[in-house]
Scaffold this active site. Sequence first.
Site, short mmCIF file in Angstrom:
data_model
loop_
_atom_site.label_atom_id
_atom_site.label_comp_id
_atom_site.label_asym_id
_atom_site.label_seq_id
_atom_site.Cartn_x
_atom_site.Cartn_y
_atom_site.Cartn_z
N ASP A 1 0.87 -1.17 0.00
CA ASP A 1 0.00 0.00 0.00
C ASP A 1 0.91 1.23 0.00
O ASP A 1 2.14 1.11 -0.18
CB ASP A 1 -1.00 -0.04 1.18
N HIS B 1 11.38 -22.77 9.43
CA HIS B 1 10.40 -23.45 10.27
C HIS B 1 8.98 -23.37 9.73
O HIS B 1 8.21 -24.31 9.87
CB HIS B 1 10.41 -22.88 11.69
N HIS C 1 8.42 -29.75 11.52
CA HIS C 1 7.72 -28.53 11.11
C HIS C 1 6.61 -28.84 10.11
O HIS C 1 5.59 -28.16 10.07
CB HIS C 1 8.72 -27.53 10.51
#
Length: 151
Positions: free
Chosen positions: A7, A97, A132
Amino acid sequence: MLLIASDHGGLELKQILVDFLRKRGIEVKDLGVSADDSVDYPDYAALVAEPISNKTAEQGILVCGTGIGMSIAANKFPGVRAALVHDEFTAQMAREHNNANVLVLGGRVLDPDLACRMVALWYDGDYEGGRHQNRLNKIIQLEENNCVSKA
Ligand code: RB5
């Protein structure tokens, strides 16, 4: 192909990141904004998150003033793992991760050189998988169960 959007609050940093990435030979699709008129960040989050959610793109970067709004909006899209990161450690972990497919940065809070280093750590990093992946699978299950936990 890496998608990127911001933005008005993230425009300056986005431009720096586009130049940085292209100088490294990375193909970047810049989805705006290109002027600093006030806009609504969910519109630009969607430009990056929707194609990642429907698997027509793999990964992207979003920048707003703090990164908070972009990360909230992008994470509404199934399959999107948007990580708002603040330093080199969190950027590295977002890849290793969380295998974040969207990196989110705050243009009004980050030093541009630091932001470039963070983007490089995330982009060049390797997802560790293993335990993970079990956790990412649980996020997929939550999406599939409309966020009704089965635990
Ligand atoms: C825009 O002023 C600002 O609110 C936006 O860039 C972002 O920081 C929202 O989370």
